[in-house]
Design a protein around this motif. Sequence first.
Motif, PDB file in Angstrom:
ATOM      1  N   ASN A   2      10.201  13.927   1.716  1.00  0.00           N
ATOM      2  CA  ASN A   2      10.322  13.144   2.852  1.00  0.00           C
ATOM      3  C   ASN A   2       9.200  12.769   3.810  1.00  0.00           C
ATOM      4  O   ASN A   2       9.348  13.918   4.481  1.00  0.00           O
ATOM      5  CB  ASN A   2      11.781  13.069   3.350  1.00  0.00           C
ATOM      6  N   VAL A   3       8.692  11.835   3.864  1.00  0.00           N
ATOM      7  CA  VAL A   3       7.444  11.863   4.905  1.00  0.00           C
ATOM      8  C   VAL A   3       7.703  10.533   5.766  1.00  0.00           C
ATOM      9  O   VAL A   3       7.946   9.554   5.290  1.00  0.00           O
ATOM     10  CB  VAL A   3       6.238  11.719   4.101  1.00  0.00           C
ATOM     11  N   LEU A   4       7.430  10.815   7.094  1.00  0.00           N
ATOM     12  CA  LEU A   4       7.468   9.685   8.062  1.00  0.00           C
ATOM     13  C   LEU A   4       5.998   9.526   8.579  1.00  0.00           C
ATOM     14  O   LEU A   4       5.386  10.422   9.047  1.00  0.00           O
ATOM     15  CB  LEU A   4       8.423   9.998   9.048  1.00  0.00           C
ATOM     16  N   ILE A   5       5.717   8.133   8.458  1.00  0.00           N
ATOM     17  CA  ILE A   5       4.291   7.834   9.050  1.00  0.00           C
ATOM     18  C   ILE A   5       4.555   6.848  10.465  1.00  0.00           C
ATOM     19  O   ILE A   5       5.440   5.877  10.143  1.00  0.00           O
ATOM     20  CB  ILE A   5       3.761   6.592   8.019  1.00  0.00           C
ATOM     21  N   ILE A   6       4.086   7.135  11.272  1.00  0.00           N
ATOM     22  CA  ILE A   6       4.266   6.454  12.517  1.00  0.00           C
ATOM     23  C   ILE A   6       3.060   5.660  12.605  1.00  0.00           C
ATOM     24  O   ILE A   6       1.690   6.241  12.773  1.00  0.00           O
ATOM     25  CB  ILE A   6       4.469   7.352  13.997  1.00  0.00           C
ATOM     26  N   GLY A   7       2.931   4.229  12.570  1.00  0.00           N
ATOM     27  CA  GLY A   7       1.692   3.408  12.850  1.00  0.00           C
ATOM     28  C   GLY A   7       1.377   2.777  11.451  1.00  0.00           C
ATOM     29  O   GLY A   7       0.941   3.547  10.436  1.00  0.00           O
ATOM     30  N   ALA A   8       1.671   1.442  11.594  1.00  0.00           N
ATOM     31  CA  ALA A   8       1.677   0.935  10.138  1.00  0.00           C
ATOM     32  C   ALA A   8       0.407  -0.046   9.969  1.00  0.00           C
ATOM     33  O   ALA A   8       0.266  -1.063   9.458  1.00  0.00           O
ATOM     34  CB  ALA A   8       2.756  -0.224   9.791  1.00  0.00           C
ATOM     35  N   GLY A   9      -0.696   0.705  10.309  1.00  0.00           N
ATOM     36  CA  GLY A   9      -1.955   0.000  10.662  1.00  0.00           C
ATOM     37  C   GLY A   9      -2.783   0.239   9.302  1.00  0.00           C
ATOM     38  O   GLY A   9      -2.406   0.832   8.296  1.00  0.00           O
ATOM     39  N   TYR A  10      -4.047   0.347   9.468  1.00  0.00           N
ATOM     40  CA  TYR A  10      -5.000   0.415   8.102  1.00  0.00           C
ATOM     41  C   TYR A  10      -4.758   1.891   7.486  1.00  0.00           C
ATOM     42  O   TYR A  10      -4.479   2.214   6.409  1.00  0.00           O
ATOM     43  CB  TYR A  10      -6.610   0.452   8.504  1.00  0.00           C
ATOM     44  N   VAL A  11      -4.804   2.983   8.270  1.00  0.00           N
ATOM     45  CA  VAL A  11      -4.644   4.424   7.991  1.00  0.00           C
ATOM     46  C   VAL A  11      -3.253   4.634   7.630  1.00  0.00           C
ATOM     47  O   VAL A  11      -3.012   5.173   6.704  1.00  0.00           O
ATOM     48  CB  VAL A  11      -5.222   5.473   8.956  1.00  0.00           C
ATOM     49  N   GLY A  12      -2.556   3.975   8.484  1.00  0.00           N
ATOM     50  CA  GLY A  12      -0.848   4.606   8.165  1.00  0.00           C
ATOM     51  C   GLY A  12      -0.505   4.022   6.871  1.00  0.00           C
ATOM     52  O   GLY A  12       0.188   4.612   6.166  1.00  0.00           O
ATOM     53  N   THR A  13      -0.849   2.719   6.433  1.00  0.00           N
ATOM     54  CA  THR A  13      -0.397   2.210   5.549  1.00  0.00           C
ATOM     55  C   THR A  13      -0.976   2.580   4.038  1.00  0.00           C
ATOM     56  O   THR A  13      -0.265   2.878   3.270  1.00  0.00           O
ATOM     57  CB  THR A  13      -0.792   0.428   5.539  1.00  0.00           C
TER      58      THR A  13
END
Length: 429
Positions: A2-13
């Motif tokens: 289970n992974v959380l990504i903070i930041g849905a920008g170019y890198v995060g997405t």
Amino acid sequence: MNVLIIGAGYVGTTTGLLFAELGHSVTVIDVDQKKINDLQKGKLFFYEPGLDTLLTKHLASGKITFENDHQRAIKDNNLIFICVGTPQNQDGSANLHFLREASEFIASNLNEYKIIVIKSTVPAGTSKQVKLWIENTKKDPVSFDVLSNPEFLREGNALHDALYPDRIILGSENDKATALLQELYKGIKSPFFVTTPSAAELIKYTANSFLATKISFINEIAILCDKLHINVQDVAKGVGLDLRIGQLFLEAGIGYGGSCFPKDVLALIDTAKKNNIDLSILEKVHAINENQPGYLFKKVKTRLISLAAKKIAVLGLSFKAQTDDIRQSPSLKIIQNLINEGAIVEVHDPVAKLPGNLVDTVCQKDSAEEAITNADAILICTDWPQYKNINWAGIKNKMNSPIIFDGRNMLNTAEMRSIGYIYEGIGYN
């Protein structure tokens, strides 16, 4: 995992979709609610070939979700990637405001041991600063580790670079956390290099600055080639055949742009200055790049003399092909110079759009052919492959003057001149 990504920008997405493709369950959060809403509907807010297909696939599979409940997301995930922007300050330094906000938000919701991985591009030593921010903000005596895992994504090739990276760099001082990250990337065939967090952070800046140096170096050689009547492409090919040098990033043109090279070079220079080190090579790299769009414009002025009321067709807005990113694009600098000289500018780009400050003074056409019709000259500023396929012989007679200034050296010089064009590239070709 289970992974959380903070930041849905170019890198995060892109990072989130990579982990979903590897079989993990990914949650992505962002303070921009519209961005999250669009992604939930399968709509990317940037252009990146192939990534929209992967988004549709994993929204359907349930492997990736875009969430609004940020507090719950922090508490429910023990592996957290920070992928927020680190824009450039006016002095060239990296702005860590969003990184600090993310760090303190994690700290406020720290309920059990977490591994926090910085994916954002940050100066050497930032991992230590993030630790300090979290320590000073957390409410309970909960342990955590901060790692560095810089991204090396090329815009326009992000999906390929994510799935088939040249290397995975991990800055870690905890063996268990290192092992977990190695397991996370299982399935990716790539060298996995483990070092300290500070070294990992510096590797990212150093890599981008070295590539920027190659670009500025060959652009400076191109100017010499113009004077000596030597084809810079021949020089670059001969030099690039040396395996110690390689042919990549030895393409003369109007300079680099985008969101990485310009700010990363300046950020590394800033880091050096703060440590009383003079990185004079990189200072020159930056100066050459700043001047390079002006070099093409000088060619235009020399040939046309006056630009007042001349119609100029500019092909390409994005800083390179296969992206809609116009940040620090050399094309925009050239367009502004043309406007200042009184030229009538019409542009085309397959995906990129004019920025707001130019929409009232520049006309963007739906096709390259429309922009070229009745033009007094053409400037090629982005190496979109579509421009190679234009019917150059057929469209020549629709121009007021058959003049091409190729800022990307993408057309065949002999062929264009045989058709009847006055053709100038960068570096006597």
